[in-house]
Design a protein around this motif. Structure first.
Motif, PDB file in Angstrom:
ATOM      1  N   ASP A  14      -2.641   5.919  -3.110  1.00  0.00           N
ATOM      2  CA  ASP A  14      -3.346   6.841  -2.694  1.00  0.00           C
ATOM      3  C   ASP A  14      -2.602   8.302  -2.818  1.00  0.00           C
ATOM      4  OD1 ASP A  14      -4.941   9.065  -1.497  1.00  0.00           O
ATOM      5  OD2 ASP A  14      -5.683   7.685   0.058  1.00  0.00           O
ATOM      6  N   SER A  15      -3.000   9.138  -3.732  1.00  0.00           N
ATOM      7  CA  SER A  15      -2.146  10.380  -3.802  1.00  0.00           C
ATOM      8  C   SER A  15      -3.269  11.585  -3.377  1.00  0.00           C
ATOM      9  CB  SER A  15      -1.615  10.562  -5.435  1.00  0.00           C
ATOM     10  OG  SER A  15      -0.676   9.706  -5.547  1.00  0.00           O
ATOM     11  N   THR A  16      -4.006  11.314  -2.685  1.00  0.00           N
ATOM     12  CA  THR A  16      -5.113  12.341  -2.190  1.00  0.00           C
ATOM     13  C   THR A  16      -4.394  13.666  -1.574  1.00  0.00           C
ATOM     14  OG1 THR A  16      -6.680  10.812  -1.551  1.00  0.00           O
ATOM     15  CG2 THR A  16      -6.725  12.973  -0.518  1.00  0.00           C
ATOM     16  N   MET A  17      -4.803  14.644  -2.284  1.00  0.00           N
ATOM     17  CA  MET A  17      -4.077  16.064  -1.938  1.00  0.00           C
ATOM     18  C   MET A  17      -4.973  16.816  -1.075  1.00  0.00           C
ATOM     19  SD  MET A  17      -1.610  18.260  -1.698  1.00  0.00           S
ATOM     20  CE  MET A  17      -0.444  17.790  -2.704  1.00  0.00           C
ATOM     21  N   LEU A  18      -4.508  17.094   0.355  1.00  0.00           N
ATOM     22  CA  LEU A  18      -5.068  18.043   1.185  1.00  0.00           C
ATOM     23  C   LEU A  18      -4.066  18.853   1.833  1.00  0.00           C
ATOM     24  CD1 LEU A  18      -7.692  15.498   3.278  1.00  0.00           C
ATOM     25  CD2 LEU A  18      -8.326  16.904   1.309  1.00  0.00           C
ATOM     26  N   GLY A  19      -3.255  19.282   1.109  1.00  0.00           N
ATOM     27  CA  GLY A  19      -2.116  20.319   1.463  1.00  0.00           C
ATOM     28  C   GLY A  19      -1.423  19.625   2.549  1.00  0.00           C
ATOM     29  N   GLY A  54       0.665  -1.063   0.054  1.00  0.00           N
ATOM     30  CA  GLY A  54      -0.107  -0.104   0.055  1.00  0.00           C
ATOM     31  C   GLY A  54       0.939   1.187   0.001  1.00  0.00           C
ATOM     32  N   LEU A  55       0.685   2.024  -0.931  1.00  0.00           N
ATOM     33  CA  LEU A  55       1.377   3.403  -1.103  1.00  0.00           C
ATOM     34  C   LEU A  55       0.551   4.514  -0.952  1.00  0.00           C
ATOM     35  CD1 LEU A  55       3.742   2.631  -4.060  1.00  0.00           C
ATOM     36  CD2 LEU A  55       4.417   2.524  -1.533  1.00  0.00           C
ATOM     37  N   PHE A  56       1.097   5.500   0.053  1.00  0.00           N
ATOM     38  CA  PHE A  56       0.254   6.846   0.301  1.00  0.00           C
ATOM     39  C   PHE A  56       1.141   7.906   0.166  1.00  0.00           C
ATOM     40  CE2 PHE A  56      -1.914   2.908   1.983  1.00  0.00           C
ATOM     41  CZ  PHE A  56      -3.138   3.241   2.035  1.00  0.00           C
ATOM     42  N   ALA A  57       1.124   8.879  -0.794  1.00  0.00           N
ATOM     43  CA  ALA A  57       1.926   9.836  -0.628  1.00  0.00           C
ATOM     44  C   ALA A  57       1.192  11.155  -1.363  1.00  0.00           C
ATOM     45  CB  ALA A  57       3.217   9.454  -1.804  1.00  0.00           C
ATOM     46  N   SER A  58       1.654  12.181  -1.190  1.00  0.00           N
ATOM     47  CA  SER A  58       1.558  13.653  -1.453  1.00  0.00           C
ATOM     48  C   SER A  58       2.728  14.724  -1.595  1.00  0.00           C
ATOM     49  CB  SER A  58       0.460  14.139  -0.620  1.00  0.00           C
ATOM     50  OG  SER A  58       1.065  14.230   0.550  1.00  0.00           O
ATOM     51  N   SER A  59       2.684  15.458  -2.587  1.00  0.00           N
ATOM     52  CA  SER A  59       3.794  16.620  -2.906  1.00  0.00           C
ATOM     53  C   SER A  59       3.227  17.585  -3.745  1.00  0.00           C
ATOM     54  CB  SER A  59       4.997  16.020  -3.342  1.00  0.00           C
ATOM     55  OG  SER A  59       5.890  17.119  -3.602  1.00  0.00           O
ATOM     56  N   THR A  60       3.372  18.843  -3.401  1.00  0.00           N
ATOM     57  CA  THR A  60       2.874  19.866  -4.527  1.00  0.00           C
ATOM     58  C   THR A  60       3.586  19.812  -5.684  1.00  0.00           C
ATOM     59  OG1 THR A  60       4.456  21.463  -3.421  1.00  0.00           O
ATOM     60  CG2 THR A  60       2.302  21.582  -2.715  1.00  0.00           C
ATOM     61  N   GLN A  61       4.772  18.978  -5.909  1.00  0.00           N
ATOM     62  CA  GLN A  61       5.693  18.840  -6.909  1.00  0.00           C
ATOM     63  C   GLN A  61       5.228  17.551  -7.663  1.00  0.00           C
ATOM     64  OE1 GLN A  61       9.089  20.066  -4.234  1.00  0.00           O
ATOM     65  NE2 GLN A  61      10.190  20.146  -5.993  1.00  0.00           N
ATOM     66  N   LEU A  62       4.569  16.758  -7.131  1.00  0.00           N
ATOM     67  CA  LEU A  62       4.427  15.580  -7.740  1.00  0.00           C
ATOM     68  C   LEU A  62       2.776  15.076  -7.727  1.00  0.00           C
ATOM     69  CD1 LEU A  62       7.168  13.519  -6.070  1.00  0.00           C
ATOM     70  CD2 LEU A  62       7.152  14.475  -8.518  1.00  0.00           C
ATOM     71  N   PRO A  63       2.003  15.661  -8.665  1.00  0.00           N
ATOM     72  CA  PRO A  63       0.535  15.436  -8.395  1.00  0.00           C
ATOM     73  C   PRO A  63       0.356  13.649  -8.523  1.00  0.00           C
ATOM     74  CG  PRO A  63       1.203  17.124 -10.199  1.00  0.00           C
ATOM     75  CD  PRO A  63       2.339  16.410  -9.765  1.00  0.00           C
ATOM     76  N   TRP A  64       1.106  12.984  -9.073  1.00  0.00           N
ATOM     77  CA  TRP A  64       0.915  11.478  -8.684  1.00  0.00           C
ATOM     78  C   TRP A  64       2.150  10.914  -7.733  1.00  0.00           C
ATOM     79  CZ3 TRP A  64      -0.171   8.797 -14.302  1.00  0.00           C
ATOM     80  CH2 TRP A  64      -1.346   9.535 -14.729  1.00  0.00           C
ATOM     81  N   ALA A  65       1.941  11.549  -6.645  1.00  0.00           N
ATOM     82  CA  ALA A  65       3.055  11.028  -5.708  1.00  0.00           C
ATOM     83  C   ALA A  65       3.158   9.520  -5.403  1.00  0.00           C
ATOM     84  CB  ALA A  65       2.783  12.054  -4.665  1.00  0.00           C
ATOM     85  N   SER A  66       2.177   8.946  -5.177  1.00  0.00           N
ATOM     86  CA  SER A  66       2.078   7.674  -4.993  1.00  0.00           C
ATOM     87  C   SER A  66       2.889   6.844  -5.930  1.00  0.00           C
ATOM     88  CB  SER A  66       1.057   7.000  -4.524  1.00  0.00           C
ATOM     89  OG  SER A  66      -0.008   7.099  -5.566  1.00  0.00           O
ATOM     90  N   ILE A  67       2.498   7.155  -7.347  1.00  0.00           N
ATOM     91  CA  ILE A  67       3.007   6.742  -8.447  1.00  0.00           C
ATOM     92  C   ILE A  67       4.416   6.877  -8.372  1.00  0.00           C
ATOM     93  CG2 ILE A  67       2.633   6.155 -11.018  1.00  0.00           C
ATOM     94  CD1 ILE A  67       0.094   5.799  -9.273  1.00  0.00           C
ATOM     95  N   ASN A  68       4.934   8.056  -8.282  1.00  0.00           N
ATOM     96  CA  ASN A  68       6.255   8.381  -8.332  1.00  0.00           C
ATOM     97  C   ASN A  68       7.192   7.486  -7.472  1.00  0.00           C
ATOM     98  OD1 ASN A  68       4.853  11.398  -9.079  1.00  0.00           O
ATOM     99  ND2 ASN A  68       6.769  10.831 -10.082  1.00  0.00           N
ATOM    100  N   LEU A  69       6.349   7.345  -6.257  1.00  0.00           N
ATOM    101  CA  LEU A  69       7.152   6.509  -5.020  1.00  0.00           C
ATOM    102  C   LEU A  69       7.147   5.263  -5.388  1.00  0.00           C
ATOM    103  CD1 LEU A  69       8.057   6.470  -2.181  1.00  0.00           C
ATOM    104  CD2 LEU A  69       5.814   6.241  -1.435  1.00  0.00           C
ATOM    105  N   GLY A  70       6.167   4.833  -5.938  1.00  0.00           N
ATOM    106  CA  GLY A  70       6.249   3.207  -6.654  1.00  0.00           C
ATOM    107  C   GLY A  70       7.272   3.001  -7.471  1.00  0.00           C
ATOM    108  N   GLU A  71       7.350   4.068  -8.468  1.00  0.00           N
ATOM    109  CA  GLU A  71       8.540   3.693  -9.480  1.00  0.00           C
ATOM    110  C   GLU A  71       9.831   4.023  -8.819  1.00  0.00           C
ATOM    111  OE1 GLU A  71       8.677   5.706 -13.577  1.00  0.00           O
ATOM    112  OE2 GLU A  71       9.755   7.055 -12.373  1.00  0.00           O
ATOM    113  N   GLU A  72       9.888   4.846  -7.767  1.00  0.00           N
ATOM    114  CA  GLU A  72      11.322   5.073  -7.133  1.00  0.00           C
ATOM    115  C   GLU A  72      11.764   3.936  -6.272  1.00  0.00           C
ATOM    116  OE1 GLU A  72      14.612   7.210  -5.790  1.00  0.00           O
ATOM    117  OE2 GLU A  72      13.227   7.652  -7.325  1.00  0.00           O
TER     118      GLU A  72
END
Length: 375
Positions: free
Chosen positions: A73-78, A46-64
């Motif tokens: 889950d890349s839900t963005m709530l600031g 399970g991957l949960f991530a967010s970043s103003t620089q990465l709209p698809w943050a959990s996808i980026n994390l999975g690739e990394e």
């Protein structure tokens, strides 16, 4: 049955090495948190991530990290995102959708410049006034609180001074030079009544948590992982996006998320032994202390006055690493607050409250962490 944190780590706080990406910071913190828990990337589903620089943050994390998760889950709530992700991870684990949840965050805002890292979404009704966001909006709340409750500039300053005193005791804190109330008052004004020292730091940084079901957490601890930090309660809430639509400038949705988190945890404000309150500006912990029931509405200034929340104060310890005002503030500070909450429980506090904020009091998320004694 509930869940627990078994790994917590940070990476690149302050100023990251040249060329470092937000995904790399997330990855570095994630690997450290997994190692602490005695797990590897092969265990994560399970991957949960967010970043103003990465709209698809959990996808980026999975690739990394080379992870193909069952839940993403890349839900963005600031800045509230990581605490909200903790709620989402809990739900996913309890539903059987995943077993090992990795929650991560990364930002290089200091390296690339805040304007590049955090583009502002300006409301069309606010745009004609050319607000300097977000500080203009937070200054509105500070001014209203001063008008309605008599809060003073000195009380605002004590929020920053107390944070600095904690930072002076925290290895790796970004700002540790002595700071007085007069220093805060004498600092250049940015947007009245807030000056430079009323504003959070601008740093790089990443962080990560590893979350599993409580039974697995106990098994990992038996194999050498740190004692589990139990998630007693967690909730999220929001009432507006832009400050011009905020129903009341000095009453936030933290009252909603806090009430639900307390109810889930079966504890109340009097049980809290330390609080990590989002401090993008000196006014924010004041409002959150009130809305979370740590003091009465209108008494937030007095709650911080005189250094009562600092390391030598006689009040509730708040932002015990120095917070966003002195420890680090990597764009969105929710993950750093959670890591510090975990550390405080591991250090012997039985109930730690963590509260994060997104936008201009827009999104609120509250977590209550506890030791085995309170689980």
């Amino acid at each position: 049955m509930s869940v627990a944190v078994v790994g917590a780590a940070e990476a690149g706080l302050g100023e990251a090495p040249p060329g470092t990406t937000p995904a790399e910071l997330m990855g570095q913190a994630s690997l450290a948190a997994l190692a602490e828990a005695g797990l590897t990337t092969d265990d994560v589903d399970g991957l949960f991530a967010s970043s103003t620089q990465l709209p698809w943050a959990s996808i980026n994390l999975g690739e990394e990290l080379g992870i193909a998760p069952r839940v993403s889950d890349s839900t963005m709530l600031g800045g509230a995102s990581p605490v909200a992700h903790l709620a989402h991870a809990r739900a996913a684990i309890l539903a059987g959708a995943c077993e090992v949840a990795l929650i991560a965050y990364g930002s290089t805002q200091r390296s690339v410049g805040r304007a590049n890292a955090s583009p502002q979404e300006v409301d069309r009704y606010e745009a004609p006034y050319r607000p300097v966001l977000p500080i203009t909006a937070y200054a509105l709340a500070a001014s209203r609180h001063m008008h309605e409750f008599g809060t003073t500039p000195e009380q605002l300053a004590w929020v920053a001074v107390s944070a600095r005193r904690w930072a002076q005791r925290t290895p790796g804190a970004w700002s540790t030079k002595p700071l007085t109330v007069q220093d805060v008052l004498d600092a250049p004004r940015v947007c009245d009544p807030l000056g430079v020292k009323d504003c959070c730091l601008v740093t790089d940084g990443g962080g990560a948590l590893v979350v599993v079901a409580e039974a697995r957490a106990r098994a990992l601890a038996a194999e050498g992982a740190p004692p589990p930090v139990h998630l007693l309660g967690v909730a999220e809430a929001h009432r507006h996006r832009h400050v011009s639509s905020m129903p009341d400038l000095v009453r936030t949705a933290a009252a909603d998320s806090g009430a639900r988190a307390y109810a889930m945890a079966g504890v109340g404000p009097a049980d809290v032994q330390c609080a990590q309150l989002y401090d993008a500006f000196t006014i924010t912990p004041i409002l959150f202390a009130e809305d979370l029931g740590l003091c009465a509405k209108g008494e937030g200034g007095a709650f911080f006055e005189g250094g009562r929340t600092g390391p030598d104060g006689d009040g509730l310890p708040v932002n015990t690493n120095g917070g966003g005002l002195s420890y680090a503030h990597a764009g969105m500070n929710g993950l750093q607050l959670l890591v510090e909450g975990v550390r405080q429980v591991r250090a012997g506090r039985d109930v730690a409250l963590v509260h994060a904020n997104g936008g201009v009091f827009s999104a609120q998320a509250t977590a209550i962490l506890g030791s085995a004694a309170t689980a």
